[in-house]
Design a protein around this motif. Structure first.
Motif, PDB file in Angstrom:
ATOM      1  N   SER A 148      -3.011   1.917  -2.662  1.00  0.00           N
ATOM      2  CA  SER A 148      -3.433   0.665  -2.031  1.00  0.00           C
ATOM      3  C   SER A 148      -4.515   0.040  -2.912  1.00  0.00           C
ATOM      4  O   SER A 148      -5.021   0.693  -3.830  1.00  0.00           O
ATOM      5  CB  SER A 148      -3.960   0.926  -0.616  1.00  0.00           C
ATOM      6  OG  SER A 148      -4.932   1.956  -0.592  1.00  0.00           O
ATOM      7  N   CYS A 171      -5.103  -1.112   9.350  1.00  0.00           N
ATOM      8  CA  CYS A 171      -3.865  -0.786   8.643  1.00  0.00           C
ATOM      9  C   CYS A 171      -2.936   0.014   9.552  1.00  0.00           C
ATOM     10  O   CYS A 171      -3.363   0.601  10.542  1.00  0.00           O
ATOM     11  CB  CYS A 171      -4.173   0.005   7.371  1.00  0.00           C
ATOM     12  SG  CYS A 171      -5.126  -0.927   6.151  1.00  0.00           S
ATOM     13  N   LEU A 177     -10.746  -2.182   3.102  1.00  0.00           N
ATOM     14  CA  LEU A 177      -9.568  -3.029   2.909  1.00  0.00           C
ATOM     15  C   LEU A 177      -9.600  -4.286   3.761  1.00  0.00           C
ATOM     16  O   LEU A 177      -8.925  -5.263   3.449  1.00  0.00           O
ATOM     17  CB  LEU A 177      -8.290  -2.232   3.225  1.00  0.00           C
ATOM     18  CG  LEU A 177      -7.790  -1.307   2.117  1.00  0.00           C
ATOM     19  CD1 LEU A 177      -6.633  -0.452   2.624  1.00  0.00           C
ATOM     20  CD2 LEU A 177      -7.384  -2.083   0.882  1.00  0.00           C
ATOM     21  N   GLY A 235       0.819  -1.214   0.000  1.00  0.00           N
ATOM     22  CA  GLY A 235       0.000   0.000   0.000  1.00  0.00           C
ATOM     23  C   GLY A 235       0.845   1.252   0.000  1.00  0.00           C
ATOM     24  O   GLY A 235       0.425   2.299   0.497  1.00  0.00           O
TER      25      GLY A 235
END
Length: 516
Positions: free
Chosen positions: A121, A183, A127, A116
């Motif tokens: 990304s 993330c 995601l 990413g």
């Protein structure tokens, strides 16, 4: 020594050898025992002799122990070799769907990569669903995921607008906040479309969201040319008021000499002294690699812009490209990596086609028609940056890129800078790619060989490590990393890749805390 003392020592040794291992009181069995190696634990501490005991994917003991009575499923004799944590690549690329094994990384000792990067990304609003699907299939390495700022711009409908509407900005912030739960932070690629159109106000608003969610910002900065470099770092550091910030693949294009490197480091240290959580990484090559659009002007980088510029500003376009390439060490310093020009420089194409390289770039290739390696860095400057304790090491590579860094970076670190030049000790080189990047990512259970940590482990003879990848033949696997262990399982052994994939999709500290 009296014979009675000798006898007592002998009896003690016999009793010790006959007794069961103290570890047997804690564990019924051990999955993997690594014996007779020298442990380089990642902290920078001097190497020491010890055995490493691994069970259920974790290191459960480090030391010299009697193993009598302890069931051991597998033993690896590491005599004459070092045992280190698996390396962590802070800036990497690749497609887990197309090349899930990531053997190029495993072969050079990398057990954790980041994806990413550079503001891009996967094109998904959520995601987590994509990450979950990968986890079900497996990957060769562990993966730490970042949310791409450029992708957020596209998902929010902003595209190439310089100033988003309030509604668009809020949508981008919401998407970012939702994805940061799973993330490690946000990446920016401010030299690439569409992120190059972003103004500082936008970046600061997003930095606030990143900080609130406990993430970090990794940035391919706005300009890596030496005259603009410190200004670009300073722009990133203003975002650092709200979140930790990290310079991706630090380089000084056109810069020269060790003194310039010292000035760059001093500037970064000044920012850190002001309270900015600033870190950086670098790759050990003096050529970068990216799309050929890097030599086109901002007003001619996309297909649409290019077609207009070619018709209405042709002379200006030619002049810009010619001056840009010449300033980047000339056409001989641009080595194309895309068919049908792969392996040829712009100078080669001039001779073959019989016309100036700027016309070739406009009429034959275009801004989206090729990628290339650009020999634009000074070795003395880059070496001083690489050896500084502030910088980690990254590959900025992938399984498919036409640059040797994707297959050779971490092997070259050992071979070139530890063995040949001797500008880094093995312990410091290992720290720079294990404990240090783990700290940057806030990985609390990786990066060092320590009881309780995940067993990402390497076994190798430093003298045997060799980066075989060359610019002319970049996709050659590194040699010398004899055993690569990922989460307690041997993922690659003596050049043979395991049929199973043992990597994990890693979770950020903020996400882990919520689960506890």
């Amino acid at each position: 020594m009296k014979w009675t003392n000798v006898l007592l020592l002998f009896i003690g040794a016999v009793l010790w050898s006959c007794s069961s291992s103290p570890l047997k009181e804690q564990y019924q069995e051990i999955d993997l025992l690594i014996t007779n190696g020298k442990v380089v634990d990642g902290t920078g501490k001097t190497a020491y002799e010890a055995d490493v005991f691994i069970l259920n994917g974790k290191v459960v003991h480090i030391g010299k122990e009697n193993t009598k009575g302890l069931k051991i499923k597998r033993t690896i004799d590491a005599e004459g070799k070092v045992v280190t944590p698996g390396f962590i690549d802070l800036h990497s690329h690749g497609s887990p769907e197309r090349t899930p094994a990531f053997e190029n990384f495993l072969a050079m000792g990398v057990t954790t990569i980041t994806l990413g990067q550079d503001g891009f990304s996967p094109y998904h609003e959520n995601l987590k669903d994509w990450q979950d699907s990968l986890s079900a299939k497996g990957t060769g390495t562990n993966i730490a995921m970042f949310v791409g700022h450029g992708t957020l711009r596209e998902l929010s409908g902003i595209g190439r607008k310089e100033i988003p509407s309030e509604e668009e900005l809020e949508r981008m912030k919401t998407l970012l906040a939702n994805n940061l739960v799973h993330c490690f932070g946000m990446s920016t690629g401010l030299e690439y479309t569409p992120a190059l159109y972003a103004q500082e106000a936008e970046l600061l608003e997003l930095a606030k969201v990143v900080g609130e969610k406990g993430g970090m910002i990794m940035s391919h900065m706005r300009n890596e040319d030496d005259p603009e470099l410190l200004q670009s770092i300073e722009e990133l550091c203003r975002q650092g008021e709200f979140a930790p910030v990290h310079v991706s693949h630090l380089k000084s294009v056109y810069g020269k000499g060790e003194e310039r490197a010292k000035e760059i480091i001093a500037f970064m240290q000044e920012q850190r002294a002001k309270g900015v959580q600033l870190t950086a990484d670098i790759y050990p090559y003096n050529a970068s690699y990216t799309g050929i659009a890097i030599v086109f002007p901002e007003w001619a980088k996309t297909k649409e812009q290019f077609e207009v510029a070619k018709k209405e500003r042709r002379e200006e376009l030619e002049t810009f490209i010619r001056n840009k390439v010449i300033s980047r060490n000339g056409p001989e310093a641009t080595l194309l990596g895309t068919a049908p020009y792969k392996g040829k420089t712009l100078a080669d194409l001039e001779k073959e086609m019989g016309k100036p390289f700027e016309q070739i770039l406009i009429d034959e290739i275009g801004p989206e028609g090729a990628s290339a390696a650009y020999f634009v860095m000074n070795d003395e400057l880059q070496t001083r940056l690489l050896t500084d304790s502030l910088l980690s090491v990254c590959s900025d590579g992938s399984p498919t890129s036409h640059h040797p860094r994707g297959h050779g970076t971490f092997a070259k670190l050992i071979e070139e800078y530890v063995n040949k030049r001797q500008v880094l000790s093995l312990e410091e080189a290992v720290r720079k790619v294990t404990a240090y990047p783990a700290g940057i990512l806030k990985l609390q259970d990786r990066g060092t060989l320590k009881v309780g940590h995940k067993a990402d482990v390497l076994i190798f003879d430093p003298a045997a490590v060799h980066a075989t990848a060359e610019y002319s033949d970049p996709k050659q696997l590194a040699e010398g990393f004899e055993y690569v262990v990922v989460n307690g399982k041997v993922a690659r052994e003596k050049g043979v890749l395991s049929e199973e994939l043992y990597g994990e999709m890693l979770k950020p500290l903020s996400s882990v805390a919520k689960e506890l």
